[in-house]
Write an enzyme that holds these catalytic residues in place. Structure first.
Site, mmCIF file in Angstrom:
data_model
loop_
_atom_site.group_PDB
_atom_site.id
_atom_site.type_symbol
_atom_site.label_atom_id
_atom_site.label_comp_id
_atom_site.label_asym_id
_atom_site.label_seq_id
_atom_site.Cartn_x
_atom_site.Cartn_y
_atom_site.Cartn_z
ATOM 1 N N GLU A 90 0.787 0.320 -5.768
ATOM 2 C CA GLU A 90 0.262 -0.167 -4.870
ATOM 3 C C GLU A 90 0.177 2.673 -4.590
ATOM 4 O O GLU A 90 -1.027 2.967 -3.790
ATOM 5 C CB GLU A 90 0.917 0.051 -3.618
ATOM 6 C CG GLU A 90 0.730 0.704 -2.179
ATOM 7 C CD GLU A 90 1.326 0.015 -1.037
ATOM 8 O OE1 GLU A 90 2.736 -0.740 -1.239
ATOM 9 O OE2 GLU A 90 1.579 0.119 0.234
ATOM 10 N N ASP A 117 3.768 -3.188 -6.395
ATOM 11 C CA ASP A 117 4.304 -2.693 -4.996
ATOM 12 C C ASP A 117 5.637 -2.306 -4.971
ATOM 13 O O ASP A 117 6.607 -3.302 -4.874
ATOM 14 C CB ASP A 117 4.549 -3.772 -3.550
ATOM 15 C CG ASP A 117 3.890 -3.714 -2.623
ATOM 16 O OD1 ASP A 117 4.317 -2.790 -2.525
ATOM 17 O OD2 ASP A 117 4.199 -3.472 -1.421
ATOM 18 N N ILE A 166 7.585 -0.474 -2.692
ATOM 19 C CA ILE A 166 7.982 -1.302 -1.566
ATOM 20 C C ILE A 166 7.750 -1.906 -1.135
ATOM 21 O O ILE A 166 6.719 -1.656 -0.196
ATOM 22 C CB ILE A 166 9.435 -0.403 -0.781
ATOM 23 C CG1 ILE A 166 9.922 0.369 -1.749
ATOM 24 C CG2 ILE A 166 10.029 -0.922 0.312
ATOM 25 C CD1 ILE A 166 10.776 1.999 -0.776
ATOM 26 N N ASP A 167 8.008 -3.668 -0.864
ATOM 27 C CA ASP A 167 6.862 -4.152 0.177
ATOM 28 C C ASP A 167 7.883 -4.285 1.298
ATOM 29 O O ASP A 167 8.837 -4.967 1.688
ATOM 30 C CB ASP A 167 6.739 -5.273 0.030
ATOM 31 C CG ASP A 167 5.725 -6.760 1.027
ATOM 32 O OD1 ASP A 167 4.682 -6.001 1.038
ATOM 33 O OD2 ASP A 167 5.769 -7.017 1.390
ATOM 34 N N THR A 227 7.722 -1.445 3.877
ATOM 35 C CA THR A 227 8.253 -0.114 3.952
ATOM 36 C C THR A 227 8.470 -0.093 5.533
ATOM 37 O O THR A 227 9.862 1.365 5.491
ATOM 38 C CB THR A 227 7.347 1.216 3.924
ATOM 39 O OG1 THR A 227 5.973 0.381 4.149
ATOM 40 C CG2 THR A 227 7.049 1.308 1.968
ATOM 41 N N ASP A 233 0.546 -6.793 -2.701
ATOM 42 C CA ASP A 233 1.459 -7.880 -2.010
ATOM 43 C C ASP A 233 1.555 -9.198 -1.261
ATOM 44 O O ASP A 233 2.637 -9.795 -1.907
ATOM 45 C CB ASP A 233 0.389 -7.358 -0.642
ATOM 46 C CG ASP A 233 0.625 -5.490 0.072
ATOM 47 O OD1 ASP A 233 1.798 -5.268 0.471
ATOM 48 O OD2 ASP A 233 -0.616 -5.316 0.298
#
Ligand code: IPD
Length: 264
Positions: A70, A85, A87-88, A90, A212
């Site tokens: 990402e 990802d 940190i999905d 955030t 995601d």
């Protein structure tokens, strides 16, 4: 050994390490580093640090593999590609809502063969290998089946742009009266795992990107859910839809006339 198993183990090890780093370094309110499409799309310094750690670990173990992340975009080539990802969720991460995840999927020749979603604040690591099932803490996951639309608990999410949100609100206004209730967790990867674990019955959202839904999509599918887009398309940023067969079609047929992709 199934190469998905080998990739899955490595992905799990890396997602675990990234999660530990994030938990150790997350201050009470992480500093907002940059904003992307709008002020609510917050990317923190730790988001970037997490992706750097993940990329470094992948490169050390598998120097020739491609990576799509990402934050860092696309690098490398070859048959194996890692979808990351860092940190999905955030915004949850920023506010301390315990619903954010590190998500890593591994593709071979364009097909996801392994997926890991580490929902770090809950200490839950969801894993799946294509053809080998979806797992959480040693338990095989099965999505809920036989739930009609009017009894279904449906997760969804919203994009960052206000024009998109206006359309999403209109769509939701038609969906909400027809289902048991709606949940907005704040992490698409975790939402897909919630379908796999039977914590919700279905999920739909306009806008999630491959990083995601790559890992969570495999986890939900391996738990028996159907995962796709509208009108027979595979999952795509236009729309991600996920539920057990039966509910999937009911939700799909509710959404199609509402044209959830109409914001362009
Ligand atoms: C977001 C989350 C959220 C979803 C948004 C995504 P991010 O990802 O998955 O649940 O509603 O569409 O963009 O920005 O936190 O990585």
């Amino acid at each position: 050994m199934n190469s998905g198993v080998t990739f899955g183990r490595l992905a799990e090890e890396i997602a675990r390490e990234a999660g530990e780093m994030l938990l150790a370094k997350r201050p009470a309110r992480p500093e907002v580093l940059v904003t992307k499409s709008s002020p609510t799309d917050i990317v923190t310094a730790l988001d970037q640090a997490s992706e750097e750690l993940i990329r470094a670990r992948i490169k050390a173990a598998r120097p020739d593999d491609a990576i799509l992340g990402e934050e860092g975009g696309s690098t490398g080539g070859g048959r194996v590609r890692w979808i990351v990802d860092p940190i999905d969720g955030t915004v949850n991460f920023l506010y301390g809502v315990p619903e954010w995840a590190v998500s890593i999927a591994v593709e071979v020749d364009g097909e996801v063969v392994a997926g890991v979603v580490n929902v770090v604040p809950r200490g839950e690591i969801f894993t799946a290998v294509r053809g080998e099932g979806a797992w959480l803490a040693g338990e095989r996951l099965r999505c809920n089946t036989g739930v009609p639309l009017d009894r279904a608990l449906i997760a969804t999410g919203f994009g960052y742009e206000s024009r998109r949100r206006a359309v999403q609100a209109e769509v939701l206004a038609h969906v909400l009266p027809r289902v048991r209730d709606i949940r907005r967790g704040g992490s698409a990867a975790s939402d897909l795992c919630s379908v796999a674990a039977g914590r919700v019955d279905g999920y739909y959202e306009r806008g999630p990107q491959y990083w995601d839904y790559g890992a969570g999509g495999l986890i939900a599918a391996e738990a028996g859910a159907r995962v796709g887009g509208l009108n027979g398309k595979p999952c795509n940023p236009g729309l991600t839809l996920c539920a057990a067969p039966g509910l999937f079609e009911e939700l799909h047929d509710l959404l199609v006339p509402l044209d959830p992709e109409r914001d362009g």
